[in-house]
Write a protein that holds these residues in place. Structure first.
Motif, PDB file in Angstrom:
ATOM      1  N   SER A  23       0.838  -1.196   0.000  1.00 30.61           N
ATOM      2  CA  SER A  23       0.000   0.000   0.000  1.00 30.61           C
ATOM      3  C   SER A  23       0.873   1.246   0.000  1.00 30.61           C
ATOM      4  O   SER A  23       1.839   1.353   0.758  1.00 30.61           O
ATOM      5  N   ASP A  24       0.539   2.205  -0.848  1.00 31.16           N
ATOM      6  CA  ASP A  24       1.219   3.500  -0.923  1.00 31.16           C
ATOM      7  C   ASP A  24       0.280   4.549  -0.340  1.00 31.16           C
ATOM      8  O   ASP A  24      -0.739   4.878  -0.954  1.00 31.16           O
ATOM      9  N   SER A  25       0.622   5.097   0.818  1.00 27.34           N
ATOM     10  CA  SER A  25      -0.258   6.065   1.458  1.00 27.34           C
ATOM     11  C   SER A  25      -0.420   7.336   0.642  1.00 27.34           C
ATOM     12  O   SER A  25      -1.400   8.075   0.818  1.00 27.34           O
ATOM     13  N   GLY A  26       0.507   7.603  -0.294  1.00 26.19           N
ATOM     14  CA  GLY A  26       0.370   8.742  -1.182  1.00 26.19           C
ATOM     15  C   GLY A  26      -0.541   8.486  -2.366  1.00 26.19           C
ATOM     16  O   GLY A  26      -0.877   9.407  -3.111  1.00 26.19           O
ATOM     17  N   GLY A  27      -0.929   7.230  -2.583  1.00 29.24           N
ATOM     18  CA  GLY A  27      -1.917   6.890  -3.599  1.00 29.24           C
ATOM     19  C   GLY A  27      -1.401   6.765  -5.015  1.00 29.24           C
ATOM     20  O   GLY A  27      -2.165   6.419  -5.922  1.00 29.24           O
ATOM     21  N   GLY A  28      -0.102   7.013  -5.260  1.00 27.63           N
ATOM     22  CA  GLY A  28       0.382   7.015  -6.631  1.00 27.63           C
ATOM     23  C   GLY A  28       0.854   5.683  -7.147  1.00 27.63           C
ATOM     24  O   GLY A  28       0.881   5.461  -8.359  1.00 27.63           O
ATOM     25  N   ALA A  29       1.258   4.792  -6.257  1.00 29.80           N
ATOM     26  CA  ALA A  29       1.841   3.511  -6.670  1.00 29.80           C
ATOM     27  C   ALA A  29       1.170   2.373  -5.899  1.00 29.80           C
ATOM     28  O   ALA A  29       0.164   2.567  -5.223  1.00 29.80           O
ATOM     29  N   GLY A  30       1.741   1.178  -6.022  1.00 32.24           N
ATOM     30  CA  GLY A  30       1.263   0.046  -5.240  1.00 32.24           C
ATOM     31  C   GLY A  30      -0.189  -0.324  -5.499  1.00 32.24           C
ATOM     32  O   GLY A  30      -0.717  -0.152  -6.601  1.00 32.24           O
ATOM     33  N   ALA A  54       4.589   4.021   4.723  1.00 35.65           N
ATOM     34  CA  ALA A  54       4.361   5.436   4.973  1.00 35.65           C
ATOM     35  C   ALA A  54       5.113   6.163   3.877  1.00 35.65           C
ATOM     36  O   ALA A  54       6.349   6.158   3.850  1.00 35.65           O
ATOM     37  N   GLN A  55       4.389   6.769   2.961  1.00 34.40           N
ATOM     38  CA  GLN A  55       5.007   7.196   1.715  1.00 34.40           C
ATOM     39  C   GLN A  55       4.299   8.424   1.155  1.00 34.40           C
ATOM     40  O   GLN A  55       3.082   8.575   1.287  1.00 34.40           O
ATOM     41  N   ASN A  56       5.073   9.292   0.524  1.00 37.35           N
ATOM     42  CA  ASN A  56       4.512  10.390  -0.249  1.00 37.35           C
ATOM     43  C   ASN A  56       5.373  10.580  -1.490  1.00 37.35           C
ATOM     44  O   ASN A  56       6.172   9.693  -1.827  1.00 37.35           O
ATOM     45  N   THR A  57       5.248  11.704  -2.171  1.00 34.98           N
ATOM     46  CA  THR A  57       6.013  11.878  -3.403  1.00 34.98           C
ATOM     47  C   THR A  57       7.504  12.076  -3.150  1.00 34.98           C
ATOM     48  O   THR A  57       8.312  11.961  -4.078  1.00 34.98           O
TER      49      THR A  57
END
Length: 247
Positions: A23-30, A54-57
């Motif tokens: 899961s990518d918390s930033g919504g861009g990947a995964g 826990a991820q963002n750009t």
């Protein structure tokens, strides 16, 4: 025979595609990019989460691997109830999780393995040893050039391999003894977060819809180019932003 893409109409049940990924918390990947891709291509997405990031750009600040027993429970729940037509496997950071997936390989048709080792931001997500148990079961692997180099010497079985990531937008497909160059136009954008996830999940969706492998790869390449072009002017986050999956 290829089924038409696009949302099912008139009560027609869509084909089911499974993503097994982080899961990518930033919504861009995964998982998030995979499910958006599945929806955009007219398929029904189901998911098994292997890791929480826990991820963002700008990067990945923490990773929690989901315990193998929970990954197994998710897989068994999905496979017991849904007619899965294709599977995309992405981030797997624990060899025990890869073993859980490999044990069910006979129930995972059209398995597309994206050997996610490093995020677009440069953050390391996994090691070759963690995904090794899956490689021999794949229909196709979708590494970028760095991942392909890391996989050199690994046992790949009969899997096709498409190597991505060249600056001139040329991908190389190794399939049934052939070496095919798939050419495209480079898209000038820094918003490429999740492009590899989107590519592999688009291949899985098109395989589920009945495409032959080469056709699925070619379609996925063109789809990613459109998604990159569609999101190139977006300003989401301070780093490399996401693609426009619904272009």
């Amino acid at each position: 025979m290829t089924r038409a893409s696009g949302a099912a109409a008139g009560g027609v049940t869509p084909v089911v595609v499974l993503t097994v990924a982080g899961s990518d918390s930033g919504g861009g990947a995964g998982i998030q990019a995979d499910l958006k891709t599945f929806a955009a291509l007219g398929t029904y997405g189901v998911s098994v989460i292997t890791a929480i990031t826990a991820q963002n750009t700008l990067g990945v600040t923490a990773i929690h691997s989901v315990p193998p027993a929970i990954v197994a429970a998710q897989l068994d729940a999905v496979l017991a109830d849904f007619p899965v037509a294709a599977v995309k496997a992405g981030m797997v950071s624990d060899p025990a999780v890869a073993a859980v997936i490999a044990e069910r390989a006979g129930r995972l048709p059209n398995l597309v393995v994206d050997p996610v080792l490093v995020a677009t931001s440069g953050s390391r997500l996994s090691e070759v040893g963690a995904i090794a148990p899956l490689l021999a079961y794949a229909k196709i692997l979708t590494p970028n050039r760095q991942e392909a180099e890391a996989l050199r010497g690994s046992f790949l079985g009969d899997a096709a391999v498409v190597v991505t990531g060249s600056e001139d937008a040329v991908d190389v497909l190794h399939y049934e003894g052939q070496r095919l160059e798939l050419r495209g136009e480079p898209v000038p954008t820094r918003n490429n977060h999740g492009s590899g996830c989107t590519f592999s999940s688009a291949i899985a969706a098109r395989l589920a819809l009945g495409d032959e492998l080469i056709d699925a790869v070619s379609f996925a390449k063109a789809y990613v180019a459109r998604a990159l072009l569609g999101g190139r002017d977006w300003k989401l986050g301070a780093g490399p932003g996401p693609l426009h999956h619904f272009i």
